[in-house]
Design a protein around this motif. Structure first.
Motif, PDB file in Angstrom:
ATOM      1  N   THR A 163      35.284  67.433  -9.947  1.00 58.27           N
ATOM      2  CA  THR A 163      36.331  67.801 -10.886  1.00 58.27           C
ATOM      3  C   THR A 163      36.070  67.143 -12.226  1.00 58.27           C
ATOM      4  N   ASP A 164      36.070  67.948 -13.308  1.00 57.53           N
ATOM      5  CA  ASP A 164      36.018  67.429 -14.665  1.00 57.53           C
ATOM      6  C   ASP A 164      34.846  66.466 -14.870  1.00 57.53           C
ATOM      7  N   GLY A 165      33.662  66.806 -14.322  1.00 63.18           N
ATOM      8  CA  GLY A 165      32.489  65.962 -14.475  1.00 63.18           C
ATOM      9  C   GLY A 165      32.490  64.723 -13.602  1.00 63.18           C
ATOM     10  N   ILE A 166      33.474  64.587 -12.726  1.00 63.69           N
ATOM     11  CA  ILE A 166      33.608  63.414 -11.861  1.00 63.69           C
ATOM     12  C   ILE A 166      33.383  63.828 -10.409  1.00 63.69           C
ATOM     13  N   THR A 167      32.620  63.019  -9.682  1.00 66.69           N
ATOM     14  CA  THR A 167      32.417  63.248  -8.251  1.00 66.69           C
ATOM     15  C   THR A 167      33.173  62.182  -7.473  1.00 66.69           C
ATOM     16  N   GLN A 168      33.958  62.613  -6.481  1.00 64.61           N
ATOM     17  CA  GLN A 168      34.708  61.689  -5.628  1.00 64.61           C
ATOM     18  C   GLN A 168      34.291  61.904  -4.178  1.00 64.61           C
ATOM     19  N   VAL A 169      34.035  60.806  -3.493  1.00 63.41           N
ATOM     20  CA  VAL A 169      33.705  60.848  -2.069  1.00 63.41           C
ATOM     21  C   VAL A 169      34.699  59.940  -1.357  1.00 63.41           C
ATOM     22  N   ALA A 170      35.484  60.513  -0.422  1.00 62.82           N
ATOM     23  CA  ALA A 170      36.492  59.745   0.312  1.00 62.82           C
ATOM     24  C   ALA A 170      36.164  59.813   1.801  1.00 62.82           C
ATOM     25  N   LEU A 171      36.147  58.659   2.465  1.00 62.58           N
ATOM     26  CA  LEU A 171      35.737  58.580   3.866  1.00 62.58           C
ATOM     27  C   LEU A 171      36.951  58.498   4.787  1.00 62.58           C
ATOM     28  N   ALA A 172      37.032  59.452   5.741  1.00 61.91           N
ATOM     29  CA  ALA A 172      38.124  59.458   6.712  1.00 61.91           C
ATOM     30  C   ALA A 172      37.781  58.622   7.937  1.00 61.91           C
ATOM     31  N   HIS A 173      36.579  58.793   8.478  1.00 61.22           N
ATOM     32  CA  HIS A 173      36.123  57.913   9.568  1.00 61.22           C
ATOM     33  C   HIS A 173      34.608  57.944   9.626  1.00 61.22           C
TER      34      HIS A 173
END
Length: 321
Positions: free
Chosen positions: A193-203
């Motif tokens: 999104t908007d030139g930003i990469t986000q990685v979120a870990l659930a498990h």
């Protein structure tokens, strides 16, 4: 032309047409115009497209034509008119048209490269060759490469939630434009999104790296955020909130309003644009209901004195007036 410049130019078109131009607004526009050659090129193309569309003369064209690089002045000088909702609607539709024309080319190439993609407000579940599952968010796209023992997936745009089948002999690799995520078996969310990469870990466990930088290991409940410059930071997030879009909920942590609008755009049938850069740069943390995107927009900007202007069913313009 760099991503986003065409939309910035269209936003300035909207702001300069929306009423009397105050000295502060004109000074802000002048600073934006001279800030980079890309801005000047985007503005020149915007003005030229406006005229080529055969639209009415801009109410404040004298601001545009002060710059020597802009297209030649039109012969006919129309009297200045007071702003009306009808003029606003016509102007917004024209701006939407020219931005869509500029954005068509990159969207076309994404369409060619993608193996899987979704449209506005559509999500789908994909079972990959190894049994791993991908839930693809609205207005998103990815490509896959499972040849020669590889398990590679590239997120081309949007957001996806991965539930990966363990295979120690074949690491599962997810790539974005500037971030690589490597896992053996885990569940995580990737958002562009908007030139930003986000990685979120659930498990499970993942390692994410930016280009040639050393990888960063995440534990469940952590989110890695990488901006276009390569700046990296971690945030804590509830595991239950990761990939909340699958249930029609958007949860953001310290995100700009502009980036949240981009995420809501995936679920909104109208074209969304922000005519106030300062408002777009405000940061928020909160929940937004993707099942009612208009209400989500209002909840997002009202605390900052923002207003959502509806132009029929085709556009939403977000301003501070």
């Amino acid at each position: 032309m760099p991503d986003g410049k065409a939309e910035e130019a269209a936003d300035w078109l909207i702001r300069l047409q929306a009423g009397s131009v105050e000295p502060r607004l004109k000074a802000e526009f002048d600073r934006w115009l001279v800030a980079s050659p890309a801005n000047r090129l985007a503005w020149e193309r915007t003005c030229k497209t406006w005229r080529n569309l055969g639209l009415v003369e801009p109410a404040f064209k004298n601001l545009w034509e002060d710059a020597p690089h802009l297209p030649a002045k039109a012969e006919k000088q129309l009297p200045r008119r007071r702003f009306t909702v009808r003029h606003y609607a016509g102007m917004a539709m024209a701006a939407a048209s020219l931005c869509l024309a500029v954005l068509f080319v990159p969207a076309f190439f994404v369409r060619i490269e993608a193996d899987y993609q979704t449209s506005t407000a559509e999500s789908r579940t994909i079972v990959l060759e190894d049994g791993s599952r991908v839930q693809l968010a609205a207005a998103s796209a990815l490509s896959t490469d499972f040849t020669d023992g590889r398990r590679n997936v590239k997120v081309l745009k949007g957001e996806a939630f991965f539930d990966v089948v363990p295979d120690s002999a074949r690491p599962f690799v997810v790539e974005t434009k500037n971030v690589t995520v490597q896992v053996l078996g885990t569940a995580f969310d990737v958002d562009l999104t908007d030139g930003i990469t986000q990685v979120a870990l659930a498990h499970g466990s993942v390692e994410a790296s930016f280009r040639n930088a050393a990888p960063t290991r995440l534990i469940p409940g952590e989110m890695l955020i990488v901006d276009a410059s390569g700046a990296i930071r971690k945030e804590s997030v509830s595991v239950e909130d990761i990939g909340g879009w699958r249930n029609g909920e958007l949860y953001v942590v310290d995100a700009t309003i502009g980036s949240v609008v981009e995420q809501i755009q995936r679920y909104h049938p109208a074209w969304l644009t922000m005519a106030d850069k300062r408002l777009a740069e405000q940061r928020v943390t909160g929940f937004y209901d993707l099942r009612d995107p208009d209400r989500a927009l209002e909840a997002l900007v009202e605390p900052y004195r923002g207003k959502v202007h509806a132009i029929g069913g085709s556009a939403r313009i977000i301003t501070r007036f």
